[in-house]
Design a protein around this motif. Structure first.
Motif, short mmCIF file in Angstrom:
data_model
loop_
_atom_site.label_atom_id
_atom_site.label_comp_id
_atom_site.label_asym_id
_atom_site.label_seq_id
_atom_site.Cartn_x
_atom_site.Cartn_y
_atom_site.Cartn_z
N GLU A 150 -7.27 -2.62 2.17
CA GLU A 150 -6.37 -1.81 2.99
C GLU A 150 -6.21 -0.45 2.34
O GLU A 150 -6.18 -0.34 1.11
N THR A 151 -6.11 0.59 3.14
CA THR A 151 -5.90 1.93 2.61
C THR A 151 -4.67 2.57 3.24
O THR A 151 -4.31 2.26 4.38
N PRO A 207 -11.57 -0.23 4.39
CA PRO A 207 -11.70 -1.67 4.14
C PRO A 207 -13.17 -2.10 4.20
O PRO A 207 -13.93 -1.66 5.06
N VAL A 227 0.83 -1.20 0.00
CA VAL A 227 0.00 0.00 0.00
C VAL A 227 0.87 1.26 0.00
O VAL A 227 1.97 1.28 0.57
#
Length: 355
Positions: free
Chosen positions: A67-68, A77, A22
């Motif tokens: 996921e961020t 999410p 990410v």
């Protein structure tokens, strides 16, 4: 992780790819529904620019956010989102010039499955979630959402670039999925008469449903002659090219009206060399015909607007999905279907239920 990749020109297959990491503005997603595109077929079997080894294919996807990054504001999410096929770097300087599709390099807007890993994998990265992804409104099906990410936006781009005015006569060359959405887009923009060119019965039926007033076939003779005859020798106010070989470019110029005719091309032409430009119907360079060559529009706002068109019953893109397969491993079969194009196929959706 399992991923479907371009192994070498002419060969695609499965590969154990590294998982994405990410980024601060990015999101890691897993695909819920995907569909291969004719562009994927071109990438694998049609040559073109050199691609990275074991490039993960695919750019049409509905996905779940896993996921961020720490700077993502609007997604979390568990969100179900559409992932547009066209994903510009919205922070590139060219964006400030209005160059939304080729801002930092030719085709920089078309990155997924071309210059960066695509969506045919267990996980994939979108580097800038807030400017790219769009949440799916309640009541919209996977089929509807999936069709918006590429075929709807591309077909509508073709219509928008044709400078359609209320009451215009339009020709749509090629009525595969893109052409069918160009017909729909032309109708919404005010075209009174839409001559769609194609012959596959499944597409002809939908073309009429989506707004074609007439359907012409190459099998019935020269298409330009048919258009000129039906328009009293004037030609069409606009021509949208959505399919066909190199010859369709010249045909579009042939059938566009002198002085005000617009040719809008969203068709891909493989190989190198030149497209034919007819001197006579081009007025020996002075016909007053406008040519637009366009990549589709992308980004979050574009997707949200198209999803509203579905939400409020303006378009029904789910009708394009004629085949449905289940499981990530069926992506390979789906790609072959798009390559072979059986008579009853328009688009094939692969649905992935993670358990």
């Amino acid at each position: 992780m399992k991923a479907f990749v371009l192994i070498e020109p002419g060969k695609a297959g499965w590969y154990d790819a590294p998982e994405p990491t990410v980024t601060p503005y990015g999101a890691i997603l897993r695909p819920i529904a995907v569909t291969p595109c004719s562009s994927d077929v071109h990438t694998v079997y049609g040559g073109g620019s050199r691609k990275a080894p074991n490039l993960i294919l695919g750019h049409e996807c509905v996905a779940e956010v896993l996921e961020t990054g720490e700077l993502v504001c609007d997604f979390a999410p568990g969100d179900l989102v559409v992932v547009p096929a066209i994903t510009p770097d919205w922070r590139a300087l060219g964006i400030q010039e209005g160059n939304f599709k080729h801002a930092s390099a030719p085709f920089s807007g078309h990155q997924l499955g071309r210059s960066v890993p695509g969506v045919f994998a267990e996980k994939f990265l979108i580097p800038d979630a807030d400017t790219t992804l769009a949440k799916i409104p309640e009541g919209i099906t996977l089929e509807q959402a999936l069709m918006c990410v590429d075929v709807v936006t591309t077909g509508f781009t073709g219509a928008e670039s044709a400078d359609i005015k209320i009451g215009d006569t339009l020709v749509v060359l090629g009525i595969g999925p893109i052409g069918l959405m160009a017909v729909e887009g032309a109708r919404h923009l005010g075209a009174a008469r839409i001559l769609a060119v194609g012959s596959r019965p499944v597409c002809v039926k939908l073309a009429r449903e989506f707004g074609a007033t007439e359907v012409l076939s190459y099998k019935d003779g020269n298409v330009t002659d048919q258009v000129m005859e039906r328009t009293g020798g004037l030609g069409a106010d606009g021509v949208i090219i959505c399919g066909g070989g190199d010859e369709v470019f010249a045909q579009a110029v042939d059938m566009a009206r002198y002085g005000i005719g617009t040719i809008s091309n969203v068709n891909y032409y493989g190989g190198t060399g030149s497209l034919p430009f007819p001197k006579f119907s081009g007025g020996r360079g002075m016909a007053g015909k406008t040519i637009h060559t366009e990549l589709a529009k992308g980004g979050r706002v574009r997707m949200e607007r198209l999803l509203k068109m579905v939400q409020y019953g303006r378009i029904n893109p789910e009708k394009l999905v004629t085949h449905c397969l289940y499981g990530l491993d069926q992506v390979e079969t789906a790609l072959q279907l798009m390559k072979e194009k059986p008579e009853d196929l328009i688009k094939v959706m692969v649905r992935i239920d993670w358990k």
